[in-house]
Write an enzyme that holds these catalytic residues in place. Structure first.
Site, PDB file in Angstrom:
ATOM      1  N   PHE A   9      -7.314  -5.900  10.395  1.00  0.00           N
ATOM      2  CA  PHE A   9      -7.269  -7.005   9.425  1.00  0.00           C
ATOM      3  C   PHE A   9      -8.656  -7.208   8.793  1.00  0.00           C
ATOM      4  O   PHE A   9      -9.196  -8.299   8.761  1.00  0.00           O
ATOM      5  CB  PHE A   9      -6.797  -8.277  10.134  1.00  0.00           C
ATOM      6  CG  PHE A   9      -6.130  -9.274   9.215  1.00  0.00           C
ATOM      7  CD1 PHE A   9      -5.131  -8.891   8.336  1.00  0.00           C
ATOM      8  CD2 PHE A   9      -6.501 -10.615   9.238  1.00  0.00           C
ATOM      9  CE1 PHE A   9      -4.505  -9.807   7.496  1.00  0.00           C
ATOM     10  CE2 PHE A   9      -5.881 -11.547   8.404  1.00  0.00           C
ATOM     11  CZ  PHE A   9      -4.884 -11.139   7.532  1.00  0.00           C
ATOM     12  N   ARG A  44     -10.046  -8.714  16.984  1.00  0.00           N
ATOM     13  CA  ARG A  44     -10.495 -10.107  16.809  1.00  0.00           C
ATOM     14  C   ARG A  44      -9.308 -11.057  16.704  1.00  0.00           C
ATOM     15  O   ARG A  44      -8.193 -10.647  16.424  1.00  0.00           O
ATOM     16  CB  ARG A  44     -11.313 -10.223  15.506  1.00  0.00           C
ATOM     17  CG  ARG A  44     -12.529  -9.338  15.480  1.00  0.00           C
ATOM     18  CD  ARG A  44     -13.024  -9.099  14.066  1.00  0.00           C
ATOM     19  NE  ARG A  44     -12.085  -8.277  13.281  1.00  0.00           N
ATOM     20  CZ  ARG A  44     -12.261  -7.921  12.021  1.00  0.00           C
ATOM     21  NH1 ARG A  44     -13.329  -8.313  11.373  1.00  0.00           N
ATOM     22  NH2 ARG A  44     -11.371  -7.183  11.388  1.00  0.00           N
ATOM     23  N   VAL A 127      -7.872   7.652  -1.376  1.00  0.00           N
ATOM     24  CA  VAL A 127      -8.790   8.199  -2.382  1.00  0.00           C
ATOM     25  C   VAL A 127      -8.644   7.384  -3.663  1.00  0.00           C
ATOM     26  O   VAL A 127      -7.528   7.156  -4.130  1.00  0.00           O
ATOM     27  CB  VAL A 127      -8.475   9.680  -2.715  1.00  0.00           C
ATOM     28  CG1 VAL A 127      -9.547  10.243  -3.642  1.00  0.00           C
ATOM     29  CG2 VAL A 127      -8.356  10.516  -1.459  1.00  0.00           C
ATOM     30  N   ILE A 131      -6.725   3.340  -7.957  1.00  0.00           N
ATOM     31  CA  ILE A 131      -6.260   4.290  -8.990  1.00  0.00           C
ATOM     32  C   ILE A 131      -5.022   5.025  -8.465  1.00  0.00           C
ATOM     33  O   ILE A 131      -5.071   5.609  -7.385  1.00  0.00           O
ATOM     34  CB  ILE A 131      -7.350   5.341  -9.307  1.00  0.00           C
ATOM     35  CG1 ILE A 131      -8.666   4.662  -9.660  1.00  0.00           C
ATOM     36  CG2 ILE A 131      -6.888   6.274 -10.406  1.00  0.00           C
ATOM     37  CD1 ILE A 131      -9.848   5.630  -9.774  1.00  0.00           C
ATOM     38  N   LYS A 200     -12.727  12.503   0.777  1.00  0.00           N
ATOM     39  CA  LYS A 200     -11.802  12.334  -0.349  1.00  0.00           C
ATOM     40  C   LYS A 200     -11.511  13.671  -1.035  1.00  0.00           C
ATOM     41  O   LYS A 200     -10.360  13.944  -1.393  1.00  0.00           O
ATOM     42  CB  LYS A 200     -12.378  11.306  -1.324  1.00  0.00           C
ATOM     43  CG  LYS A 200     -12.402   9.895  -0.706  1.00  0.00           C
ATOM     44  CD  LYS A 200     -13.243   8.929  -1.508  1.00  0.00           C
ATOM     45  CE  LYS A 200     -13.184   7.514  -0.933  1.00  0.00           C
ATOM     46  NZ  LYS A 200     -14.206   6.617  -1.500  1.00  0.00           N
ATOM     47  N   GLY A 298     -12.661  -1.913  -3.007  1.00  0.00           N
ATOM     48  CA  GLY A 298     -12.428  -3.359  -3.123  1.00  0.00           C
ATOM     49  C   GLY A 298     -11.136  -3.749  -2.450  1.00  0.00           C
ATOM     50  O   GLY A 298     -10.177  -2.968  -2.397  1.00  0.00           O
TER      51      GLY A 298
HETATM   52  N1  HSE Z   1     -17.447   3.151   0.510  1.00  0.00           N
HETATM   53  C1  HSE Z   1     -16.452   3.554  -0.420  1.00  0.00           C
HETATM   54  C2  HSE Z   1     -17.049   3.612  -1.829  1.00  0.00           C
HETATM   55  C3  HSE Z   1     -15.290   2.605  -0.354  1.00  0.00           C
HETATM   56  O1  HSE Z   1     -18.192   3.161  -2.013  1.00  0.00           O
HETATM   57  O2  HSE Z   1     -16.432   4.133  -2.736  1.00  0.00           O
HETATM   58  C4  HSE Z   1     -14.019   3.128  -0.916  1.00  0.00           C
HETATM   59  O3  HSE Z   1     -13.536   4.259  -0.263  1.00  0.00           O
END
Ligand code: HSE
Length: 398
Positions: A9, A44, A127, A131, A200, A298
């Site tokens: 979470f 947690r 990835v 998008i 990725k 995000g």
């Molecule tokens: N740490 C990754 C980035 C988060 O900065 O793109 C998303 O996978």
């Protein structure tokens, strides 16, 4: 009501709860039923959360509950994400993951387990965050042969490189600011050393070719050593510095995959992808170039991608039997040192001597500015290093 469980979470897991609330009507319309969170597995407790009563600390109640048809794995890390995902599928539950580490390391095993148990294992959010990038490989591009994928798949490094260029500031200073603003982790190595982007491009290579590269098959270059001098050099060469993840796939299944800082020529759309945004270009002989662009990270965009997989499974659109098959192929990877690029090369000392040494190994080069700086033709990094072992070298993407 369709019941789901969330494993982890954190940023993405809590985002799922928020998007489920915000988009409840749209999700119900797509699926034909409401979706409710029955369990949240985390180490947690979240006493102030409206979901506090659903938080558990063991996987067993989720595995044993026949009402839970689907599990969202948003834990990150390989373990216990792998074990929990395998156990969920063995219990007849589909799994949706945002966890690029586990998909890149164990995607073959996870997809095989899904097939064996007639469930789905989907990973749209692993990835490119929000998008829609993974599913097109399985649907719109399913009859095509992807030959190249090239993109910016790490928002943190793109933010740092954009700021360094726009504000002429040093790497360390911009990194510290990104950490303060929460864009970069306290330990930023997975992002800035190319490890996140490597995972990725491993996943994208597997989607395009069916071959899941080993971690050691893909070179990951860091942006730690990038200086303001390099950023200025990129401008002289007619481009900008970006951390590029790239794979090219040949007919025999061999692939050249890497993550490396590159000078991206201004005519390339990737040169105009700034800040935390991601963009991925996919090339095939039939379709030509397709460019995907959007928020690569995000809480809400990534949670939205997770929920698109949830919707695909619960609506019946994602048929378990149409899942991709990832297999291993030892020897399929072409090492980075054998991959060919035009290079920007900067040496110390006499420009004339450096040019002579470089041209003796790499053929004709073009001077870039007044110092010992050159652009080569298509050559390997090994060749450039043989000519000038101490030079700064950066591949160029036109
Ligand atoms: N740490 C990754 C980035 C988060 O900065 O793109 C998303 O996978």
């Amino acid at each position: 009501m369709k019941h789901i469980a969330i494993l982890g979470f954190g940023i993405v897991g809590s985002g799922i709860a928020r998007v489920l609330e915000q988009n409840a009507a749209a999700i119900a319309r797509t699926i034909g039923d409401e979706v409710g969170i029955k369990y949240i597995l985390d180490l947690r407790d979240f006493p102030d959360s409206p979901y506090a009563d659903r938080v558990i600390h063991e996987i067993a109640p989720i595995l044993d509950d026949p009402e839970v048809a689907l599990v969202c794995e948003t834990m990150g890390g390989s373990h216990p994400a792998l074990e929990y995902s395998l156990a969920a599928m063995e219990a007849g539950k589909s799994v949706v993951s945002s966890n690029k580490e586990v998909v890149a390391n164990y995607g073959d095993l996870l997809l095989r387990k899904a097939r064996e148990h007639g469930v789905s294992y989907l990973f749209e959010a692993s990835v490119g965050g929000g998008i829609p990038l993974i599913r097109p490989f399985l649907t719109s591009l399913a009859s095509d042969r992807v030959t190249e994928i090239c993109g910016i798949v790490n928002g943190t490094t793109n933010y740092i490189l954009t700021k360094m260029k726009d504000e002429g500031r040093a790497f360390g200073e911009v990194l510290a600011e990104a950490q303060r603003l929460g864009y970069a982790e306290r330990d930023p190595s997975a992002d800035i050393d190319g490890i996140d982007a490597k995972r990725k491009i491993i996943i994208l290579t597997a989607l395009a070719s069916g071959i899941l590269p080993d971690d050691s098959d893909v070179y990951a270059g860091s942006i730690r050593g990038i200086t303001v001098r390099d950023i200025e050099a990129a401008e002289r060469v007619g481009g900008v510095l970006r951390l590029i993840a790239r794979t090219s796939i040949s007919d025999d299944g061999r692939f050249s995959a890497c993550v490396t800082p590159m000078i991206v020529g201004n005519a390339n759309p990737l040169a105009h992808v700034n800040g935390v945004y991601n963009a991925v270009s996919v090339t095939s002989p039939v379709t030509g170039d397709i460019l995907y662009y959007g928020r690569g990270a995000g809480s809400l965009p990534t949670a939205g991608a997770v929920l698109s997989d949830v919707a695909a499974i619960l609506s019946g659109a994602a048929k378990a039997e149409f899942a991709p098959v990832f297999r291993r192929m030892p020897g399929a990877a072409i090492p980075f040192d054998e991959q060919r690029f035009p290079f920007y090369v900067r040496a110390d000392g006499s420009a004339a001597q450096a040019r002579e040494k470089l041209e003796a190994v790499c053929g004709p080069v073009i001077p870039v500015g007044d110092d010992a700086e050159f652009e080569t033709g298509d050559v390997t990094a090994a060749a450039v290093r043989r000519a000038l072992p101490d030079a700064v070298i950066l591949p160029i993407l036109r």
